[in-house]
Scaffold this active site. Structure first.
Site, PDB file in Angstrom:
ATOM      1  N   HIS B  57      -0.191  82.184  27.097  1.00  0.00           N
ATOM      2  CA  HIS B  57       0.245  81.964  25.725  1.00  0.00           C
ATOM      3  C   HIS B  57      -0.838  81.348  24.835  1.00  0.00           C
ATOM      4  O   HIS B  57      -0.572  81.086  23.658  1.00  0.00           O
ATOM      5  CB  HIS B  57       1.451  81.017  25.737  1.00  0.00           C
ATOM      6  CG  HIS B  57       1.060  79.644  26.170  1.00  0.00           C
ATOM      7  ND1 HIS B  57       0.828  79.311  27.480  1.00  0.00           N
ATOM      8  CD2 HIS B  57       0.801  78.518  25.465  1.00  0.00           C
ATOM      9  CE1 HIS B  57       0.456  78.058  27.558  1.00  0.00           C
ATOM     10  NE2 HIS B  57       0.429  77.541  26.349  1.00  0.00           N
ATOM     11  N   HIS B  72      -3.452  80.053  19.719  1.00  0.00           N
ATOM     12  CA  HIS B  72      -2.181  79.732  20.357  1.00  0.00           C
ATOM     13  C   HIS B  72      -1.176  80.799  19.943  1.00  0.00           C
ATOM     14  O   HIS B  72      -0.879  80.949  18.759  1.00  0.00           O
ATOM     15  CB  HIS B  72      -1.710  78.336  19.929  1.00  0.00           C
ATOM     16  CG  HIS B  72      -0.880  77.648  20.965  1.00  0.00           C
ATOM     17  ND1 HIS B  72       0.436  77.983  21.202  1.00  0.00           N
ATOM     18  CD2 HIS B  72      -1.190  76.680  21.851  1.00  0.00           C
ATOM     19  CE1 HIS B  72       0.899  77.228  22.190  1.00  0.00           C
ATOM     20  NE2 HIS B  72      -0.064  76.426  22.608  1.00  0.00           N
TER      21      HIS B  72
END
Lengths: 85, 153
Positions: B57, B72
Protein backbone atom coordinates in the site's frame (compact mmCIF):
# COMPACT_ATOMS: atom_id res chain seq x y z
CA UNK A 1 23.26 9.06 28.21
CA UNK A 2 19.60 8.05 28.35
CA UNK A 3 18.43 4.77 26.84
CA UNK A 4 14.98 3.18 26.50
CA UNK A 5 14.15 -0.23 25.13
CA UNK A 6 10.49 -0.30 24.14
CA UNK A 7 8.07 -2.54 22.30
CA UNK A 8 6.27 -0.85 19.40
CA UNK A 9 2.59 -1.46 20.08
CA UNK A 10 1.16 0.66 17.22
CA UNK A 11 -0.87 -1.72 15.07
CA UNK A 12 0.72 -0.33 11.90
CA UNK A 13 4.23 -0.45 13.40
CA UNK A 14 6.35 2.66 13.10
CA UNK A 15 4.88 3.71 9.74
CA UNK A 16 3.26 6.79 8.26
CA UNK A 17 1.11 8.16 11.08
CA UNK A 18 2.95 7.00 14.22
CA UNK A 19 6.23 7.60 12.39
CA UNK A 20 5.32 11.22 11.65
CA UNK A 21 4.30 11.91 15.25
CA UNK A 22 7.46 10.18 16.46
CA UNK A 23 9.75 12.23 14.18
CA UNK A 24 7.98 15.53 14.96
CA UNK A 25 8.45 14.91 18.68
CA UNK A 26 12.11 13.92 18.28
CA UNK A 27 12.77 16.93 16.03
CA UNK A 28 11.66 19.32 18.78
CA UNK A 29 14.25 17.96 21.20
CA UNK A 30 17.42 20.05 21.65
CA UNK A 31 19.56 16.90 21.63
CA UNK A 32 20.39 14.18 19.10
CA UNK A 33 18.07 11.20 19.35
CA UNK A 34 18.68 7.85 17.70
CA UNK A 35 16.60 4.74 17.25
CA UNK A 36 17.79 1.24 16.39
CA UNK A 37 16.61 -2.31 16.29
CA UNK A 38 18.46 -4.36 18.95
CA UNK A 39 22.00 -4.93 17.66
CA UNK A 40 21.30 -2.77 14.59
CA UNK A 41 22.81 0.50 13.41
CA UNK A 42 21.23 3.53 15.11
CA UNK A 43 19.56 6.08 12.82
CA UNK A 44 18.36 9.61 13.51
CA UNK A 45 14.93 9.72 15.13
CA UNK A 46 14.52 13.17 13.52
CA UNK A 47 14.46 11.83 9.94
CA UNK A 48 11.19 10.48 8.59
CA UNK A 49 13.14 8.79 5.80
CA UNK A 50 15.39 6.96 8.30
CA UNK A 51 12.41 5.85 10.35
CA UNK A 52 10.46 4.57 7.33
CA UNK A 53 13.59 2.79 6.07
CA UNK A 54 14.06 1.15 9.48
CA UNK A 55 10.67 -0.48 8.86
CA UNK A 56 9.69 -1.30 12.44
CA UNK A 57 6.69 -3.65 12.63
CA UNK A 58 4.15 -3.90 15.40
CA UNK A 59 5.51 -5.98 18.28
CA UNK A 60 9.16 -5.26 17.48
CA UNK A 61 11.56 -3.84 20.06
CA UNK A 62 13.41 -0.58 19.41
CA UNK A 63 16.23 1.01 21.36
CA UNK A 64 16.05 4.79 21.83
CA UNK A 65 19.13 6.76 22.72
CA UNK A 66 19.73 10.42 23.59
CA UNK A 67 22.39 12.38 25.40
CA UNK A 68 22.30 15.76 27.10
CA UNK A 69 19.75 18.11 28.66
CA UNK A 70 16.20 16.91 28.18
CA UNK A 71 17.27 13.45 26.98
CA UNK A 72 15.12 11.58 29.50
CA UNK A 73 12.09 13.71 28.75
CA UNK A 74 12.18 13.22 24.98
CA UNK A 75 12.77 9.48 25.33
CA UNK A 76 9.78 9.21 27.68
CA UNK A 77 7.64 11.06 25.13
CA UNK A 78 8.82 8.85 22.25
CA UNK A 79 8.29 5.68 24.29
CA UNK A 80 4.73 6.84 25.04
CA UNK A 81 4.01 7.44 21.32
CA UNK A 82 5.02 3.93 20.25
CA UNK A 83 3.23 2.35 23.23
CA UNK A 84 -0.18 3.43 21.92
CA UNK A 85 -1.76 0.37 20.24
CA UNK B 1 16.87 19.38 -8.41
CA UNK B 2 14.40 16.53 -8.61
CA UNK B 3 11.17 16.61 -10.61
CA UNK B 4 8.48 14.49 -9.00
CA UNK B 5 5.95 12.81 -11.29
CA UNK B 6 2.36 11.83 -10.60
CA UNK B 7 2.32 8.14 -9.61
CA UNK B 8 -1.37 7.80 -10.54
CA UNK B 9 -3.93 9.48 -12.76
CA UNK B 10 -6.74 11.47 -11.19
CA UNK B 11 -7.21 14.91 -9.68
CA UNK B 12 -4.55 16.82 -7.77
CA UNK B 13 -6.09 17.88 -4.46
CA UNK B 14 -3.00 18.94 -2.48
CA UNK B 15 -2.12 17.64 0.98
CA UNK B 16 -4.97 19.74 2.35
CA UNK B 17 -7.33 17.35 0.56
CA UNK B 18 -6.09 14.29 2.45
CA UNK B 19 -8.58 13.03 5.07
CA UNK B 20 -5.80 12.39 7.61
CA UNK B 21 -4.45 15.25 9.74
CA UNK B 22 -0.95 13.81 9.81
CA UNK B 23 -0.67 14.08 6.03
CA UNK B 24 -2.82 17.20 5.58
CA UNK B 25 -0.87 18.98 8.33
CA UNK B 26 2.39 18.24 6.52
CA UNK B 27 3.74 16.20 9.44
CA UNK B 28 5.02 13.45 7.16
CA UNK B 29 6.53 16.13 4.93
CA UNK B 30 5.61 18.59 2.19
CA UNK B 31 4.17 17.44 -1.10
CA UNK B 32 0.78 16.97 -2.65
CA UNK B 33 -1.95 14.38 -3.09
CA UNK B 34 -3.98 12.87 -5.90
CA UNK B 35 -7.56 11.67 -5.76
CA UNK B 36 -7.11 8.74 -8.15
CA UNK B 37 -9.32 7.91 -11.10
CA UNK B 38 -11.68 5.13 -10.01
CA UNK B 39 -10.28 2.36 -12.15
CA UNK B 40 -7.71 -0.39 -11.58
CA UNK B 41 -4.24 0.61 -12.69
CA UNK B 42 -0.57 0.82 -11.92
CA UNK B 43 1.08 3.20 -9.48
CA UNK B 44 4.36 4.52 -10.90
CA UNK B 45 7.72 5.55 -9.50
CA UNK B 46 7.62 9.35 -9.02
CA UNK B 47 11.41 9.74 -9.44
CA UNK B 48 14.44 7.76 -10.65
CA UNK B 49 15.99 5.79 -7.83
CA UNK B 50 16.14 2.79 -5.56
CA UNK B 51 13.00 1.21 -4.15
CA UNK B 52 14.00 1.75 -0.53
CA UNK B 53 10.76 0.35 0.92
CA UNK B 54 7.98 -1.48 -0.82
CA UNK B 55 4.77 -2.31 0.99
CA UNK B 56 1.66 -3.30 -0.95
CA UNK B 57 0.00 0.00 0.00
CA UNK B 58 2.99 2.37 0.08
CA UNK B 59 6.52 2.77 -1.23
CA UNK B 60 9.57 4.99 -0.88
CA UNK B 61 11.86 5.72 -3.83
CA UNK B 62 15.26 7.21 -2.94
CA UNK B 63 17.13 9.13 -5.64
CA UNK B 64 20.92 8.99 -6.00
CA UNK B 65 21.20 12.49 -4.53
CA UNK B 66 19.50 11.28 -1.33
CA UNK B 67 16.12 12.86 -1.96
CA UNK B 68 13.39 10.32 -1.24
CA UNK B 69 9.69 10.37 -2.07
CA UNK B 70 6.89 8.48 -0.32
CA UNK B 71 3.83 7.39 -2.28
CA UNK B 72 0.97 6.22 -0.06
CA UNK B 73 -1.82 4.43 -1.94
CA UNK B 74 -4.89 5.47 0.02
CA UNK B 75 -5.34 6.31 3.68
CA UNK B 76 -5.17 3.67 6.43
CA UNK B 77 -4.69 1.12 3.66
CA UNK B 78 -2.11 -0.73 5.78
CA UNK B 79 -5.20 -2.21 7.45
CA UNK B 80 -6.21 -3.88 4.15
CA UNK B 81 -3.13 -6.10 4.59
CA UNK B 82 -2.25 -6.09 0.90
CA UNK B 83 -5.75 -6.99 -0.32
CA UNK B 84 -6.27 -5.29 -3.69
CA UNK B 85 -2.57 -4.45 -4.13
CA UNK B 86 0.04 -6.35 -6.13
CA UNK B 87 3.72 -5.31 -6.09
CA UNK B 88 5.20 -5.19 -9.60
CA UNK B 89 8.80 -4.56 -8.55
CA UNK B 90 11.14 -5.62 -5.75
CA UNK B 91 12.49 -3.72 -2.78
CA UNK B 92 16.09 -2.76 -3.50
CA UNK B 93 15.54 -2.58 -7.26
CA UNK B 94 16.48 0.50 -9.29
CA UNK B 95 13.66 2.06 -11.24
CA UNK B 96 13.23 4.92 -13.65
CA UNK B 97 10.65 7.59 -12.97
CA UNK B 98 7.39 6.40 -14.49
CA UNK B 99 8.10 2.68 -14.02
CA UNK B 100 5.20 0.65 -12.57
CA UNK B 101 5.70 -0.27 -8.89
CA UNK B 102 2.33 -1.53 -7.58
CA UNK B 103 -0.87 -2.65 -9.31
CA UNK B 104 -3.94 -1.59 -7.35
CA UNK B 105 -7.60 -0.79 -7.60
CA UNK B 106 -8.87 2.46 -6.05
CA UNK B 107 -12.43 1.16 -6.45
CA UNK B 108 -11.64 -1.84 -4.22
CA UNK B 109 -9.99 0.48 -1.66
CA UNK B 110 -13.09 2.70 -1.60
CA UNK B 111 -15.39 -0.33 -1.33
CA UNK B 112 -13.37 -1.46 1.70
CA UNK B 113 -14.30 1.85 3.33
CA UNK B 114 -10.90 3.55 2.93
CA UNK B 115 -10.07 6.76 1.13
CA UNK B 116 -8.03 5.98 -2.02
CA UNK B 117 -6.41 9.46 -2.00
CA UNK B 118 -2.65 9.18 -2.58
CA UNK B 119 -0.26 11.50 -0.76
CA UNK B 120 3.06 12.05 -2.58
CA UNK B 121 5.53 13.34 0.00
CA UNK B 122 9.10 14.71 -0.16
CA UNK B 123 10.71 13.08 2.89
CA UNK B 124 12.88 15.25 5.15
CA UNK B 125 12.54 18.16 2.70
CA UNK B 126 13.49 21.54 4.14
CA UNK B 127 10.71 24.14 4.17
CA UNK B 128 10.41 26.16 0.99
CA UNK B 129 12.30 23.74 -1.26
CA UNK B 130 9.32 22.52 -3.28
CA UNK B 131 8.00 24.30 -6.36
CA UNK B 132 4.47 23.32 -7.27
CA UNK B 133 3.97 22.59 -10.96
CA UNK B 134 0.41 21.33 -10.74
CA UNK B 135 -1.54 22.60 -7.72
CA UNK B 136 -5.01 21.31 -8.56
CA UNK B 137 -7.05 19.69 -11.28
CA UNK B 138 -6.82 16.68 -13.55
CA UNK B 139 -3.49 14.88 -13.88
CA UNK B 140 -2.22 12.00 -15.98
CA UNK B 141 0.06 9.37 -14.47
CA UNK B 142 3.65 10.42 -15.15
CA UNK B 143 2.86 14.13 -15.44
CA UNK B 144 5.07 16.55 -13.47
CA UNK B 145 3.70 17.41 -10.00
CA UNK B 146 6.38 19.45 -8.26
CA UNK B 147 10.10 20.25 -8.30
CA UNK B 148 12.32 19.67 -5.29
CA UNK B 149 15.31 21.96 -5.20
CA UNK B 150 17.46 23.10 -2.30
CA UNK B 151 18.13 20.70 0.47
CA UNK B 152 16.92 17.89 2.62
CA UNK B 153 17.96 16.88 6.13
Amino acid sequence: MAVRKVIVESSAGLHARPAATFVQTAAKAPVDVTVAKPGGTPVSAKSILSILALDVRSGEVIVLNADGDGADQVLDELAAIVSVP
Amino acid sequence: MTTVLAPVAGHVVGLAGVPDPVFSGGLVGPGTAIDPARRAGEALAPIDGLILKLHPHAYVIAGEDGRAVLVHLGIDTVLLKGEGFRPLACEGARVRAGAPVVAWDPVAVASAGKSPICPVVALDARPGTLTTLLAAGPVRAGEELFRWGGGYD
